[in-house]
Design an enzyme around this catalytic site. Structure first.
Site, PDB file in Angstrom:
ATOM      1  N   CYS A   5       0.814  -1.223   0.000  1.00 32.25           N
ATOM      2  CA  CYS A   5       0.000   0.000   0.000  1.00 32.25           C
ATOM      3  C   CYS A   5       0.843   1.267   0.000  1.00 32.25           C
ATOM      4  O   CYS A   5       0.337   2.351  -0.306  1.00 32.25           O
ATOM      5  CB  CYS A   5      -0.925   0.015   1.203  1.00 32.25           C
ATOM      6  SG  CYS A   5      -1.921  -1.456   1.312  1.00 32.25           S
ATOM      7  N   HIS A  30      -3.611   6.821   3.237  1.00 31.82           N
ATOM      8  CA  HIS A  30      -4.001   5.521   2.689  1.00 31.82           C
ATOM      9  C   HIS A  30      -5.374   5.140   3.255  1.00 31.82           C
ATOM     10  O   HIS A  30      -5.658   5.355   4.429  1.00 31.82           O
ATOM     11  CB  HIS A  30      -2.948   4.476   3.070  1.00 31.82           C
ATOM     12  CG  HIS A  30      -3.322   3.107   2.647  1.00 31.82           C
ATOM     13  ND1 HIS A  30      -3.763   2.819   1.376  1.00 31.82           N
ATOM     14  CD2 HIS A  30      -3.345   1.925   3.326  1.00 31.82           C
ATOM     15  CE1 HIS A  30      -4.037   1.532   1.296  1.00 31.82           C
ATOM     16  NE2 HIS A  30      -3.800   0.971   2.461  1.00 31.82           N
ATOM     17  N   ASN A  36     -10.185  -0.551   0.508  1.00 31.09           N
ATOM     18  CA  ASN A  36      -8.732  -0.390   0.475  1.00 31.09           C
ATOM     19  C   ASN A  36      -8.217  -0.877  -0.880  1.00 31.09           C
ATOM     20  O   ASN A  36      -8.315  -2.057  -1.189  1.00 31.09           O
ATOM     21  CB  ASN A  36      -8.136  -1.222   1.631  1.00 31.09           C
ATOM     22  CG  ASN A  36      -6.626  -1.205   1.655  1.00 31.09           C
ATOM     23  OD1 ASN A  36      -5.968  -0.738   0.738  1.00 31.09           O
ATOM     24  ND2 ASN A  36      -6.071  -1.754   2.725  1.00 31.09           N
TER      25      ASN A  36
HETATM   26  N1  ACO Z   1     -18.094  -9.654   9.452  1.00 36.31           N
HETATM   27  C1  ACO Z   1     -18.416 -10.074  10.692  1.00 36.31           C
HETATM   28  N2  ACO Z   1     -17.505 -10.436  11.593  1.00 36.31           N
HETATM   29  C2  ACO Z   1     -16.224 -10.400  11.234  1.00 36.31           C
HETATM   30  C3  ACO Z   1     -15.823  -9.986   9.954  1.00 36.31           C
HETATM   31  C4  ACO Z   1     -16.813  -9.617   9.044  1.00 36.31           C
HETATM   32  N3  ACO Z   1     -16.523  -9.216   7.810  1.00 36.31           N
HETATM   33  N4  ACO Z   1     -14.485 -10.045   9.891  1.00 36.31           N
HETATM   34  C5  ACO Z   1     -14.062 -10.473  11.070  1.00 36.31           C
HETATM   35  N5  ACO Z   1     -15.087 -10.692  11.878  1.00 36.31           N
HETATM   36  C6  ACO Z   1     -15.063 -11.189  13.245  1.00 36.31           C
HETATM   37  C7  ACO Z   1     -13.858 -12.072  13.476  1.00 36.31           C
HETATM   38  O1  ACO Z   1     -14.134 -13.410  13.135  1.00 36.31           O
HETATM   39  C8  ACO Z   1     -13.649 -11.917  14.950  1.00 36.31           C
HETATM   40  O2  ACO Z   1     -14.576 -12.718  15.630  1.00 36.31           O
HETATM   41  P1  ACO Z   1     -14.154 -13.523  16.955  1.00 36.31           P
HETATM   42  O3  ACO Z   1     -13.781 -12.457  17.932  1.00 36.31           O
HETATM   43  O4  ACO Z   1     -15.384 -14.271  17.296  1.00 36.31           O
HETATM   44  O5  ACO Z   1     -12.996 -14.362  16.543  1.00 36.31           O
HETATM   45  C9  ACO Z   1     -14.041 -10.486  15.158  1.00 36.31           C
HETATM   46  O6  ACO Z   1     -14.914 -10.110  14.106  1.00 36.31           O
HETATM   47  C10 ACO Z   1     -12.822  -9.589  15.058  1.00 36.31           C
HETATM   48  O7  ACO Z   1     -13.101  -8.544  15.852  1.00 36.31           O
HETATM   49  P2  ACO Z   1     -11.987  -7.488  16.109  1.00 36.31           P
HETATM   50  O8  ACO Z   1     -10.629  -8.129  16.063  1.00 36.31           O
HETATM   51  O9  ACO Z   1     -12.373  -6.718  17.306  1.00 36.31           O
HETATM   52  O10 ACO Z   1     -12.117  -6.609  14.833  1.00 36.31           O
HETATM   53  P3  ACO Z   1     -11.387  -5.255  14.631  1.00 36.31           P
HETATM   54  O11 ACO Z   1     -12.163  -4.183  15.283  1.00 36.31           O
HETATM   55  O12 ACO Z   1      -9.934  -5.388  14.916  1.00 36.31           O
HETATM   56  O13 ACO Z   1     -11.548  -5.056  13.073  1.00 36.31           O
HETATM   57  C11 ACO Z   1     -10.324  -5.226  11.059  1.00 36.31           C
HETATM   58  C12 ACO Z   1     -10.967  -5.982  12.215  1.00 36.31           C
HETATM   59  C13 ACO Z   1     -11.393  -4.437  10.330  1.00 36.31           C
HETATM   60  C14 ACO Z   1      -9.693  -6.236  10.122  1.00 36.31           C
HETATM   61  C15 ACO Z   1      -9.274  -4.268  11.615  1.00 36.31           C
HETATM   62  O14 ACO Z   1      -8.424  -4.946  12.484  1.00 36.31           O
HETATM   63  C16 ACO Z   1      -8.457  -3.609  10.538  1.00 36.31           C
HETATM   64  O15 ACO Z   1      -8.932  -2.819   9.768  1.00 36.31           O
HETATM   65  N6  ACO Z   1      -7.141  -3.893  10.505  1.00 36.31           N
HETATM   66  C17 ACO Z   1      -6.276  -3.307   9.517  1.00 36.31           C
HETATM   67  C18 ACO Z   1      -6.368  -4.094   8.284  1.00 36.31           C
HETATM   68  C19 ACO Z   1      -5.670  -3.405   7.150  1.00 36.31           C
HETATM   69  O16 ACO Z   1      -5.581  -2.212   7.107  1.00 36.31           O
HETATM   70  N7  ACO Z   1      -5.203  -4.231   6.227  1.00 36.31           N
HETATM   71  C20 ACO Z   1      -4.652  -3.760   5.041  1.00 36.31           C
HETATM   72  C21 ACO Z   1      -3.276  -3.260   5.211  1.00 36.31           C
HETATM   73  S1  ACO Z   1      -2.746  -2.465   3.810  1.00 36.31           S
HETATM   74  C22 ACO Z   1      -2.024  -3.521   2.705  1.00 36.31           C
HETATM   75  O17 ACO Z   1      -0.839  -3.552   2.591  1.00 36.31           O
HETATM   76  C23 ACO Z   1      -2.883  -4.413   1.861  1.00 36.31           C
END
Ligand code: ACO
Length: 326
Positions: free
Chosen positions: A113, A253, A283
């Site tokens: 990214c 980003h 993203n």
């Molecule tokens: N719908 C419903 N539930 C979901 C979903 C979904 N789409 N995705 C995950 N969950 C659940 C998981 O299974 C987990 O459940 P569990 O607790 O029963 O195991 C729970 O939701 C996860 O909850 P949190 O960890 O509290 O979620 P969080 O608030 O951390 O949000 C997210 C997760 C959106 C992925 C966040 O951590 C995030 O945005 N991280 C950064 C990701 C990112 O930016 N990635 C790209 C980087 S850039 C690149 O180089 C490509």
């Protein structure tokens, strides 16, 4: 040394849209979960006939038209992407052919990214030292092609698109004032596409284990992102002798609205000075910053003489920031 600025911008997005409501029918998720956790409402997805070079070509043509530049006058094409058409030839060489930039050198760059900011910084050096006059820097992705559409942890987050800029000489004191790039390879395993390279070549094993798809430890990436975005933006400012209160506009980003809001808070910036379009596109990795920049310019959000910070983080792990006087 010459000053280097942006002479034109362009972007391209596939027409097909997948909304959160569409995703509700594909995986165990809800519109409400996706919106509250990420800020994303929809994303664009390339069809089976569209590859990264196609979106790159469209964005490049628009940026050239905006800069009023002929393809033969392009000296360098850099495409930043983690989703090239193929391992080789590079996507940049395919773009070079498509637009007829016969005199240009061309290569791809991979910094996830942060790739577009890495690409701008590299191209800037060639123009600054007088080797080249005009460079096309493109950030482009078709992430939909490397997502596991059965994995709700990742498939809801990403989208496809491309953004391009023409970099060229500008008047002294304008354009790129400073840049800052960084990497932390030791933490790289939180965001990977494990298979398809020389470590785990494409094989029945990689397919069965879904190793050709994006794998991510979301919460680790989240913590890293909030830390690094503010720090990188501040570094670009201080390298050019500016302070936080000098920022007119921030183009971050577009990974997660909570990451963007957290970074804005650290930079003491109100959200009306921050560009956000992830609600529409998700993203788009290397394409996020140049697409947002193109939109912000066209929407009149950025005005002449504004101090604009571009900042990104991504797989690698990598990060980068650029301070521009528009
Ligand atoms: N719908 C419903 N539930 C979901 C979903 C979904 N789409 N995705 C995950 N969950 C659940 C998981 O299974 C987990 O459940 P569990 O607790 O029963 O195991 C729970 O939701 C996860 O909850 P949190 O960890 O509290 O979620 P969080 O608030 O951390 O949000 C997210 C997760 C959106 C992925 C966040 O951590 C995030 O945005 N991280 C950064 C990701 C990112 O930016 N990635 C790209 C980087 S850039 C690149 O180089 C490509």
């Amino acid at each position: 040394q010459y000053s280097v600025g942006i002479g034109g911008t362009g972007s391209a997005l596939p027409e097909k849209e997948i909304t959160n409501l569409d995703l509700e029918k594909m995986v165990d998720t809800t519109d409400e979960w996706i919106r509250t956790r990420t800020g994303i409402g929809s994303r664009r997805v390339a069809d089976e006939n569209t590859a990264t070079s196609d979106l790159s070509t469209e964005a490049a043509r628009k940026a050239l038209a905006d800069a009023d530049l002929n393809p033969e006058d392009v000296d360098l094409i850099i495409v930043a992407t983690v989703t090239p058409d193929m391992a080789f030839p590079s996507t940049a060489c395919i773009v070079q052919k498509n637009i007829g930039a016969t005199k240009a050198a061309a290569f791809d760059l991979e910094a996830a990214c942060s790739g577009f900011i890495y690409g701008m910084t590299i191209a800037e050096q060639f123009i600054k030292n007088g080797v080249y006059k005009n460079a096309l820097v493109i950030g482009a992705e078709t992430l939909s092609k490397i997502l596991n559409w059965e994995d709700r942890n990742t498939c809801v987050l990403f989208g496809d698109g491309a953004g391009a800029v023409v970099l060229q000489r500008t008047e002294e004191g304008m354009g790129i004032l400073s840049s800052y790039l960084g990497a932390d390879g030791a933490s790289g395993d939180v965001l990977t596409q494990p298979a398809g390279g020389s470590r785990i070549p494409a094989s029945e094993f990689s397919l069965e284990n879904k190793l050709h798809y994006v794998q991510m430890d979301g919460s680790e990436v989240f913590k890293f992102a909030v830390r690094v975005m503010g720090r990188a933006a501040k570094e670009a400012l201080s390298r050019a002798g500016y302070d936080l209160e000098d920022i007119d506009f921030l183009i971050p980003h577009q990974a997660n609205i909570r990451i963007i809001e957290g970074s804005a808070k650290r930079l003491k910036l109100p959200m009306d000075k921050v560009y956000v379009n992830l609600d529409k596109y998700g993203n788009m990795s290397a394409a996020s910053v140049p697409v947002a920049l193109d939109e912000a310019v066209r929407n009149g959000k950025i005005k002449k003489n504004d101090l604009v910070v571009l900042v990104a983080f991504g797989g690698g792990l990598t990060w980068g920031s650029t301070l521009l006087k528009w």
